[in-house]
Design an enzyme around this catalytic site. Sequence first.
Site, mmCIF file in Angstrom:
data_model
loop_
_atom_site.group_PDB
_atom_site.id
_atom_site.type_symbol
_atom_site.label_atom_id
_atom_site.label_comp_id
_atom_site.label_asym_id
_atom_site.label_seq_id
_atom_site.Cartn_x
_atom_site.Cartn_y
_atom_site.Cartn_z
ATOM 1 N N ASN A 196 0.802 -1.232 0.000
ATOM 2 C CA ASN A 196 0.000 0.000 0.000
ATOM 3 C C ASN A 196 0.832 1.279 0.000
ATOM 4 O O ASN A 196 0.379 2.309 -0.492
ATOM 5 C CB ASN A 196 -1.007 0.005 1.157
ATOM 6 C CG ASN A 196 -0.361 -0.125 2.516
ATOM 7 O OD1 ASN A 196 0.705 -0.711 2.670
ATOM 8 N ND2 ASN A 196 -1.009 0.420 3.523
ATOM 9 N N GLU A 216 4.525 -3.836 12.621
ATOM 10 C CA GLU A 216 3.503 -2.795 12.416
ATOM 11 C C GLU A 216 2.355 -3.493 11.718
ATOM 12 O O GLU A 216 2.421 -3.788 10.524
ATOM 13 C CB GLU A 216 4.076 -1.643 11.589
ATOM 14 C CG GLU A 216 3.250 -0.379 11.678
ATOM 15 C CD GLU A 216 2.194 -0.285 10.595
ATOM 16 O OE1 GLU A 216 1.020 -0.627 10.907
ATOM 17 O OE2 GLU A 216 2.516 0.106 9.476
ATOM 18 N N CYS A 236 -3.188 1.405 6.910
ATOM 19 C CA CYS A 236 -3.428 0.885 8.256
ATOM 20 C C CYS A 236 -3.905 1.982 9.202
ATOM 21 O O CYS A 236 -4.525 1.701 10.218
ATOM 22 C CB CYS A 236 -2.170 0.224 8.801
ATOM 23 S SG CYS A 236 -0.734 1.317 8.833
ATOM 24 N N GLU A 248 8.477 2.889 14.749
ATOM 25 C CA GLU A 248 9.258 3.348 13.605
ATOM 26 C C GLU A 248 9.221 4.868 13.578
ATOM 27 O O GLU A 248 8.230 5.489 13.963
ATOM 28 C CB GLU A 248 8.697 2.767 12.302
ATOM 29 C CG GLU A 248 8.844 1.259 12.249
ATOM 30 C CD GLU A 248 8.337 0.642 10.955
ATOM 31 O OE1 GLU A 248 9.059 -0.185 10.364
ATOM 32 O OE2 GLU A 248 7.211 0.983 10.544
#
Length: 491
Positions: free
Chosen positions: A165, A264, A298, A472
């Site tokens: 994505n 993640e 997400c 991150e």
Amino acid sequence: MNKTAPFEGLSFDPAGLPADLWIDGTWRPADGGKRIDVLDPSTGKVITSVADASIEDAMQAVAAAGKAAEGWKMTAPRQRGEILRRCFELMIEKRDMLAELISLENGKSLTDAKGEVTYAAEFFRWFSEEAVRLNGDIYTAPSGANKIVVEHQPIGIAVLVTPWNFPAAMATRKIAPALAAGCTVILKPATETPLTAYVLADIYREAGVPAGVVNVVTTSRAGATVSAMLHDSRVRKLSFTGSTEVGRKLLREAADTVISSSMELGGNAPFIVFDDADLEAALDGAMVAKMRNGGEACTAANRFYVQNGIRDAFAKGLTERMAALKVGAGYDPKTQCGPLINQDAVERIGGLVEDAVSNGAEVLAGGKASGGEGFYFLPTVMTGVPAHARIMNEEIFGPVAAITGFDTEDEVVAAANDTEYGLIAYVFTRDIGRGMRVSERLESGMVGLNRGLVSDPAAPFGGVKQSGLGREGAHHGIMEFCETKYIAVSW
């Protein structure tokens, strides 16, 4: 393959893009010569093909990373930082071409793609600065018997697994901190969007990243290939972005050799609007939180909880905005909402909408696939969606907004937290006290308070519960690729 009608208007010929494995600073065909077709989701047609790596190919990438590890670890932090800074500069110089490529293989609008390139490049600039600030500590032991010295060393070879994505940003968000810390890496990008990863590999080469420090392999046998790399004793880090389901499997694999893992994973983001919110600001935020990348993110708002005093006005405003979006090919400059990634995604989202309607939800806009070639689903707004509907409990990953009402603060906080996920949440209210109170009560790694966009390379990105492990971005991002060493010293 020559450029054909679906790709007219691009500034490059897809047939001229790098499409072999990038191992030890060279382009290599896959073992056995196998290839993977890459589709244009705007038309469903083949763009080109890329190498389909075998397990042996992946192990050669691990060997290359191992050979380069000591030299890169010993490279001065300033030199590593300057190389990362050059990666940033080259990405910005090539932004238009990279955006077109992302739109071509991913389907997102050019506006979104340009935003992704800028965001992705910023990780190199941010971590070029962090490379020289990886400070340790020195202090006296409480007993006074010795000094305590703490330093941060590169964790070792890292396997990076990224989704389709955000084909640029999900790669640079991992590669930049890994390289800043002194690690070498093997990137396994998604087979739906591998071309961006290979073009970026050529940028790293041009920027001066030494051979073997970054390796890129695409494979149709992801499970077996990643498992083989994780079971090699030279590999010490796994960083994965993707679904919670796959993340659980990878954690089991990593457990065999006790590999440090950053995850993640999925989200089910609540978007909470209180009666006192600035309606226009909330609608602006909703369009960003829901429709960035066409909802295939997400961080996308999944469940819209709108206090009943403002619910009808919010639903009306969101319906007008969603219905007005121009749907089309990602690389068409006029497009505001591109296609989904594949036909499976169209059918899955259609099933979620049908389930919600069967449970009493009302469709105010869209609600169906657009038909024709390509993988399109119309921007959709639904209201009156019950809590037990699948769409309130599963990650949508598409242009669908599901609205339900609420009365009290306690009620909405309980509803928002009633999920296994905890990546991000959004809150809109003019009462900053309530906004901060609710933000602290939400079981979420990130909160957008009166904002529909929170992603920033300078901020720690990550979730709680089954939305992930680790962070991150920010200084936290480089620490994910470090081991902390304590040395007891007497002098």
